[in-house]
Design an enzyme around this catalytic site. Structure first.
Site, short mmCIF file in Angstrom:
data_model
loop_
_atom_site.label_atom_id
_atom_site.label_comp_id
_atom_site.label_asym_id
_atom_site.label_seq_id
_atom_site.Cartn_x
_atom_site.Cartn_y
_atom_site.Cartn_z
N GLU A 1 -4.23 21.83 -3.32
CA GLU A 1 -3.17 21.66 -4.29
C GLU A 1 -3.61 22.15 -5.66
O GLU A 1 -4.63 21.72 -6.20
CB GLU A 1 -2.79 20.18 -4.34
N LYS B 1 -0.55 -1.16 -11.34
CA LYS B 1 -1.72 -0.55 -11.97
C LYS B 1 -1.37 0.90 -12.29
O LYS B 1 -1.44 1.78 -11.44
CB LYS B 1 -2.92 -0.63 -11.02
N GLU C 1 2.00 7.91 -0.73
CA GLU C 1 2.59 9.21 -1.04
C GLU C 1 1.47 10.05 -1.64
O GLU C 1 1.08 9.85 -2.79
CB GLU C 1 3.77 9.04 -2.01
N CYS D 1 3.53 16.69 -6.98
CA CYS D 1 3.05 16.76 -5.60
C CYS D 1 3.96 17.62 -4.71
O CYS D 1 3.57 17.99 -3.60
CB CYS D 1 2.91 15.36 -5.02
#
Length: 525
Positions: free
Chosen positions: A425, A219, A294, A328
């Site tokens: 972040e 997906k 992750e 990331c």
């Protein structure tokens, strides 16, 4: 190869060009034309697919619904793809489950050959795939082609690892018994991937899964599905059988729920936000699936007084501004020791000023657009919070004159640990620079977060590099290097940055079950 001969709906190139009137800046008009030209060439190469792949057949959504795929640099619609949900996902799971019964029995050597052919095709179409990534994701073309090389590397690596899935023989404590350990594929895998690396995040998961004998339902992000579909087309061309690799897209929650609810899906692998990862982990508990996550990061980049300034600036620049800061493992907090602080900020700012911003197809561009308007607004809110609390704007801190989702490369100094920009972040081209005095203080600041994905150190002291690397609560640590990801090393985080590892020999273990076999009465004659 028979799957490729199935009838597929012809690709329809959609290009809404509202900016194509005389008052539009030449840049925007030229880029719209260039992007349309690239898209046309991708159609000619057979790599611009606009249907999902289920059981080897290219398919529309059962209810005919579609979603638009945009070029983030211009806002133009590239094409539409199916908006799928539970029914299509369940059929993809069934196709993967049926294919698993045969794919898992194919010898490791044959699986290796298929993966190797897929790798060769990815590399031979490196330019077209790079263009496709730039078209739908926005990163500069050279960087996009670098992603193709990086992503294909996982397929090559795991093609080789497919031949090295070893078990064990355990010395038995009893004379009449023999004890064996087998490693077998876990089964159908649900792989949910993000938009920032639309090829590499797929190959990093699908490579080891297929090498082990698993089948997959992918997906991809609705923002960047075209690269996934192109990769799937090349997988079919490589001889990977129908149903082994399926791609569905559309309603994220409906697709995710179907993957979680199905007892046929034995593993979920996900790259994305920590919030979504927690929901997937909780949902997987219902059928006790294996889970690899992750998740988000908050990477510290620690520059000590004894660092080589040129090395630190170059490494930090790469760690921060790669992919417009949308990774990331980007340096989220640049922590500089007070003795070198002013020199570093000055040298770093001069390096950032040289970054050329523009459309990814333009020559010399180092930074493209952010993925969408929401991403820009998030960056703006972080910068506003920081400056309202005392952070100083050294460079940038505003939208770029190119408009759309372009944002100026930004440097903020005097950032404090309690500011949002140092806690969450950023995912954008904003470098926040903090000051510290001692090594102990730097470690306290670096580890004061729920995240634990990547960290970076710049120092010329060997003892310190070992000491700090061991003390940092992170799954990845770069010492005097800002770009550390590679298919041959394990990738993954600790704390709330995730579970499991991708890449390297350790990445194979995520898709294998360990089975103990005891053979009794082996001494009888």
């Amino acid at each position: 190869m028979a799957a490729r001969m199935l009838a597929a709906r012809p690709f329809k190139l959609v290009s809404h060009l509202p900016s194509m009137h005389a008052s539009t800046p030449l840049f925007a008009r030229q880029i719209s034309m260039d992007a349309k030209g690239f898209a046309s060439r991708l159609v000619d190469a057979g790599l611009l697919r606009s249907q999902a792949l289920i059981g080897g057949k290219w398919s529309d959504a059962y209810d005919g619904n579609t979603i638009k795929v945009h070029n983030p640099a211009t806002g133009d619609v590239i094409t539409t793809v199916p908006c799928m949900g539970q029914n299509e996902t369940n059929d993809a799971i069934s196709a993967a489950s049926e294919a698993f019964s045969s794919w898992s029995k194919v010898t490791n050597v044959e699986r290796s050959k298929c993966l190797r052919k897929w790798y060769d095709l990815l590399i031979s179409h490196k330019e077209e795939l790079g263009q496709l990534i730039t078209l739908e994701q926005g990163k500069p073309l050279q960087e996009a082609m670098g992603e193709v090389t990086y992503g294909a590397g996982f397929i090559e690596f795991f093609a080789e690892e497919a031949k090295r899935v070893y078990g064990d023989i355990i010395p038995s404590p009893l004379a009449d018994r023999r004890m064996l350990v087998l490693k077998q594929p876990v089964g159908v895998v649900g792989a949910i991937t993000p938009w920032n690396f639309p090829l590499a995040m797929i190959t990093r998961k699908v490579g080891p899964a297929l090498a082990c004998g698993c089948t997959v339902v992918i997906k991809p992000s609705e923002l960047t599905p075209l690269t996934a579909l192109a990769a799937a087309e090349l997988a079919l061309q490589a001889g990977i059988p129908p149903g082994v690799m399926n791609v569905v897209m559309g309603n994220a929650s409906a697709i995710g729920d179907a993957l979680l609810a199905s007892p046929q899906v034995r593993k979920i692998t996900f790259t994305g936000s920590t919030a979504v990862g927690k929901k997937l982990m909780a949902g997987a508990a219902g059928t006790v699936k294996k889970v690899s996550l992750e998740l988000g990061g908050n990477a510290p980049c620690i520059v000590f007084d004894d660092a080589d300034l040129d090395v630190a600036v170059k490494g930090t620049l790469g760690a921060k501004f790669r992919n417009t800061g949308q990774t990331c493992v980007c340096a989220n907090r640049i922590m500089v020791q007070e003795g070198i602080y002013e020199k570093f900020v000055d040298a770093f700012t001069k390096a950032v000023q040289k970054l050329q911003v523009g459309h990814g197809f333009s020559e010399g561009v180092a930074q493209g657009p952010l993925i969408n308007e929401a991403a820009v607004q998030k960056v703006e809110s972080f910068v506003k919070d920081a400056t309202s609390k005392g952070a100083k704007v050294v460079l940038g801190a505003k939208r770029h004159s190119l408009g759309m989702t372009f944002y100026e490369p930004t440097v903020l100094s005097d950032v404090k640990s309690d500011m949002i920009i140092a806690r969450d972040e950023i995912f954008g081209p904003v470098a926040s620079v903090l000051r510290f005095k001692t090594e102990d203080e730097a470690l306290r600041m670096a580890n004061d977060t729920n995240a634990g994905l990547a960290a970076y150190i710049f120092t010329n002291n060997v003892q310190r590099s070992w000491r700090v690397a061991e003390a940092l609560e992170y799954g990845l640590v770069g010492v005097n290097e800002g770009l550390i990801s590679t298919e041959v090393a394990p990738f993954g985080g600790v704390k709330q940055s995730g579970l499991g590892r991708e890449g390297s020999k350790y990445g194979m273990d995520e898709y294998l079950e360990v089975k103990y076999v005891c053979l009794g009465n082996m001494s009888s004659k």
